[in-house]
Design a protein around this motif. Structure first.
Motif, PDB file in Angstrom:
ATOM      1  N   LEU A  43      35.969  40.109  44.948  1.00 32.44           N
ATOM      2  CA  LEU A  43      37.345  40.358  44.508  1.00 32.44           C
ATOM      3  C   LEU A  43      38.096  41.273  45.467  1.00 32.44           C
ATOM      4  N   GLY A  44      37.514  41.495  46.632  1.00 29.69           N
ATOM      5  CA  GLY A  44      38.103  42.450  47.565  1.00 29.69           C
ATOM      6  C   GLY A  44      39.543  42.175  47.917  1.00 29.69           C
ATOM      7  N   ALA A  45      39.912  40.897  48.045  1.00 29.75           N
ATOM      8  CA  ALA A  45      41.283  40.546  48.426  1.00 29.75           C
ATOM      9  C   ALA A  45      42.242  40.544  47.242  1.00 29.75           C
ATOM     10  N   LEU A  46      41.704  40.798  46.046  1.00 31.42           N
ATOM     11  CA  LEU A  46      42.518  40.671  44.835  1.00 31.42           C
ATOM     12  C   LEU A  46      42.734  41.994  44.117  1.00 31.42           C
ATOM     13  N   VAL A  47      42.335  43.113  44.729  1.00 29.44           N
ATOM     14  CA  VAL A  47      42.332  44.381  43.997  1.00 29.44           C
ATOM     15  C   VAL A  47      43.716  44.837  43.542  1.00 29.44           C
ATOM     16  N   ALA A  48      44.771  44.354  44.186  1.00 29.78           N
ATOM     17  CA  ALA A  48      46.126  44.784  43.806  1.00 29.78           C
ATOM     18  C   ALA A  48      46.735  43.878  42.729  1.00 29.78           C
ATOM     19  N   ARG A  49      46.078  42.779  42.405  1.00 29.36           N
ATOM     20  CA  ARG A  49      46.644  41.843  41.429  1.00 29.36           C
ATOM     21  C   ARG A  49      46.456  42.325  39.996  1.00 29.36           C
ATOM     22  N   LYS A  50      47.324  41.831  39.118  1.00 23.48           N
ATOM     23  CA  LYS A  50      47.196  42.080  37.688  1.00 23.48           C
ATOM     24  C   LYS A  50      46.374  40.942  37.060  1.00 23.48           C
ATOM     25  N   PRO A  51      45.772  41.179  35.901  1.00 22.29           N
ATOM     26  CA  PRO A  51      44.938  40.149  35.262  1.00 22.29           C
ATOM     27  C   PRO A  51      45.624  38.802  35.088  1.00 22.29           C
ATOM     28  N   ASP A  56      47.413  37.250  37.004  1.00 31.86           N
ATOM     29  CA  ASP A  56      47.432  36.505  38.267  1.00 31.86           C
ATOM     30  C   ASP A  56      46.042  36.045  38.699  1.00 31.86           C
ATOM     31  N   LEU A  57      45.059  36.179  37.814  1.00 25.91           N
ATOM     32  CA  LEU A  57      43.680  35.817  38.133  1.00 25.91           C
ATOM     33  C   LEU A  57      43.235  34.612  37.321  1.00 25.91           C
ATOM     34  N   SER A  58      42.244  33.877  37.837  1.00 28.35           N
ATOM     35  CA  SER A  58      41.608  32.803  37.071  1.00 28.35           C
ATOM     36  C   SER A  58      40.682  33.414  36.022  1.00 28.35           C
ATOM     37  N   GLY A  59      40.197  32.566  35.110  1.00 29.38           N
ATOM     38  CA  GLY A  59      39.278  33.044  34.085  1.00 29.38           C
ATOM     39  C   GLY A  59      38.020  33.643  34.675  1.00 29.38           C
ATOM     40  N   GLY A  60      37.466  32.985  35.707  1.00 31.38           N
ATOM     41  CA  GLY A  60      36.263  33.498  36.345  1.00 31.38           C
ATOM     42  C   GLY A  60      36.500  34.830  37.024  1.00 31.38           C
ATOM     43  N   GLN A  61      37.655  34.980  37.647  1.00 37.30           N
ATOM     44  CA  GLN A  61      37.970  36.250  38.306  1.00 37.30           C
ATOM     45  C   GLN A  61      38.152  37.367  37.285  1.00 37.30           C
ATOM     46  N   GLN A  62      38.801  37.051  36.165  1.00 39.47           N
ATOM     47  CA  GLN A  62      38.971  38.056  35.114  1.00 39.47           C
ATOM     48  C   GLN A  62      37.621  38.518  34.563  1.00 39.47           C
ATOM     49  N   GLN A  63      36.698  37.564  34.385  1.00 42.35           N
ATOM     50  CA  GLN A  63      35.399  37.954  33.858  1.00 42.35           C
ATOM     51  C   GLN A  63      34.649  38.820  34.861  1.00 42.35           C
ATOM     52  N   LYS A  82      32.445  24.471  35.974  1.00 39.61           N
ATOM     53  CA  LYS A  82      32.237  24.882  37.364  1.00 39.61           C
ATOM     54  C   LYS A  82      32.227  26.404  37.482  1.00 39.61           C
ATOM     55  N   LEU A  83      33.218  27.056  36.855  1.00 32.28           N
ATOM     56  CA  LEU A  83      33.291  28.509  36.917  1.00 32.28           C
ATOM     57  C   LEU A  83      32.104  29.152  36.206  1.00 32.28           C
ATOM     58  N   ARG A  84      31.631  28.496  35.146  1.00 37.41           N
ATOM     59  CA  ARG A  84      30.503  29.047  34.398  1.00 37.41           C
ATOM     60  C   ARG A  84      29.263  29.132  35.297  1.00 37.41           C
ATOM     61  N   VAL A  85      29.021  28.062  36.050  1.00 39.11           N
ATOM     62  CA  VAL A  85      27.863  28.047  36.935  1.00 39.11           C
ATOM     63  C   VAL A  85      28.019  29.079  38.044  1.00 39.11           C
ATOM     64  N   GLU A  86      29.209  29.152  38.640  1.00 44.94           N
ATOM     65  CA  GLU A  86      29.441  30.094  39.734  1.00 44.94           C
ATOM     66  C   GLU A  86      29.288  31.535  39.264  1.00 44.94           C
ATOM     67  N   THR A  87      29.893  31.848  38.102  1.00 49.27           N
ATOM     68  CA  THR A  87      29.844  33.215  37.592  1.00 49.27           C
ATOM     69  C   THR A  87      28.441  33.569  37.131  1.00 49.27           C
ATOM     70  N   ARG A  88      27.732  32.604  36.572  1.00 48.04           N
ATOM     71  CA  ARG A  88      26.349  32.831  36.146  1.00 48.04           C
ATOM     72  C   ARG A  88      25.476  33.214  37.345  1.00 48.04           C
ATOM     73  N   THR A  89      25.651  32.499  38.448  1.00 52.33           N
ATOM     74  CA  THR A  89      24.889  32.788  39.664  1.00 52.33           C
ATOM     75  C   THR A  89      25.200  34.189  40.172  1.00 52.33           C
ATOM     76  N   GLU A  90      26.493  34.541  40.160  1.00 50.47           N
ATOM     77  CA  GLU A  90      26.903  35.865  40.627  1.00 50.47           C
ATOM     78  C   GLU A  90      26.353  36.964  39.712  1.00 50.47           C
ATOM     79  N   LEU A  91      26.389  36.705  38.414  1.00 50.51           N
ATOM     80  CA  LEU A  91      25.888  37.683  37.453  1.00 50.51           C
ATOM     81  C   LEU A  91      24.391  37.926  37.642  1.00 50.51           C
TER      82      LEU A  91
END
Length: 353
Positions: A123-131, A133-140, A167-176
């Motif tokens: 999320l390094g490039a998104l630190v100035a954004r508000k929630p 402006d984010l996708s569901g996966g980014q918010q989680q 798709k986001l579920r699999v990606e976020t699960r892997t990251e988690l």
């Protein structure tokens, strides 16, 4: 880091018992997943550990501390909910830093730590954004970052991925999973999704009616289910269960189903066959008829009807030329599981892979 121990924990609402005699230990640094159908007590168990539900009887320890009657803020836990619960007026950086700011930690240091965690979460490039402006996966991931920055003794996850698309579920699960392994923080994760449970856990705990039906490493629970409930709940597609008797290496049912299973003779028994282990051989005189073929890339799920029962097989897509709706097939099984026909409890005789 800390282990967690539930000792004979019960939770009742009036005369309704939701959790009964829960004995469970979470090893230090492990990822334990509670899984089961709605109403089985898994979320209530997690909420008792968090201090959000009062324990009716029994004790809960985090390391050597009895936290049974402590307030949530005194337990050194961090929780990630299904609902992201982000502050809409704060940026990503400020949302992640919030727990440190609440502890009166210097703003510059809190934001520096927040930037480090945001970077580790992609999320390094998104630190100035508000929630908004984010996708569901980014918010989680922001919600996860807000939990990480607290450096708790225990992480609690209450179906955190259920609002995401596949798709986001699999990606976020892997990251988690990567983060949990990297941080080594003892974690308890609740889900109704057995695929999540299998892929995330060091130890999977299958719950039913407020009690533990089976607990162990995910491979063990899959390969040697304790009973027919666990057998059909863990694994997708679910295990085929067929009541009958085994004679001359064949399972035979009263309705006329015959499946070559190569097992010893038995009287009445429930045989479990994983779809991956049910083999279909095209034959004009086959005892089963193909009803449905669902193509999933290199593999396919085939539903067949044999006498009065529907069975499911998973086959390689390249073998489908003669396995089409309306075709007849013979049935055989590479491996089988034996269960008591009355109680559903596992019997000796199911060979592990």
């Amino acid at each position: 880091m800390a282990s967690v121990t539930f000792s004979k924990v019960n939770k009742s609402y009036g005369t309704a018992t939701v959790v009964s005699g829960l004995d469970l230990e979470l090893a230090d640094g492990s990822m334990t997943v509670l899984v089961g159908p709605s109403g089985c007590g898994k979320t209530t168990s997690l909420r008792m550990l968090a201090g959000l539900e009062e324990v009716t009887s029994g004790t809960i320890h985090i390391a050597d501390r009895d936290v049974t009657r402590l307030e949530p803020k005194e337990r050194d836990i961090a929780m990630v909910f299904q609902n992201y619960a982000l502050y809409p007026h704060l940026s990503v950086r400020e949302n992640i830093a919030f727990p440190l700011r609440a502890k009166r930690i210097d703003r510059t240091e809190a934001l520096r730590r927040a930037d480090e965690i945001a970077e580790s979460l992609g999320l390094g490039a998104l630190v100035a954004r508000k929630p908004k402006d984010l996708s569901g996966g980014q918010q989680q991931r922001v919600a996860i970052g807000r939990a990480i920055i607290r450096e708790p003794a225990v992480f609690l996850f209450d179906e955190p991925l259920s609002n995401l698309d596949a798709k986001l579920r699999v990606e976020t699960r892997t990251e988690l999973l990567r983060l949990q392994r990297q941080l080594g923080i003892t974690s308890l994760y609740v889900t109704h999704d057995q695929e999540e449970a299998m892929t995330l856990s060091d130890r999977i705990v299958v719950m039913r009616d407020g009690q533990v039906a089976q607990a162990g490493p995910p491979e063990e629970v899959y390969l040697r289910p304790a009973d027919t409930f666990v057998a059909t709940f863990v694994g997708s597609p679910k295990m085929n269960l067929i009541d009958g008797a085994v004679s001359a290496g064949e399972l035979r049912t009263e309705s006329g189903i015959r499946i070559a299973i190569g097992a010893s003779d038995t009287a009445a028994v429930t045989i479990g066959i994983r779809p991956d282990d049910l083999t279909l051989t095209p034959a004009p005189d086959g005892e089963a008829a193909v009803e449905l073929v669902e193509l999933l890339g290199p593999r396919a799920i085939v539903t067949v009807r044999a006498a009065d029962q529907r069975l499911t097989s998973v086959v390689e897509a390249g073998t489908l030329a003669d396995i089409t709706p309306g075709a007849t097939v013979r049935l055989s099984a590479r491996e089988v599981h034996h269960f008591d026909v009355t109680t559903g409890i596992r019997l000796a005789g199911a060979a592990p892979r």
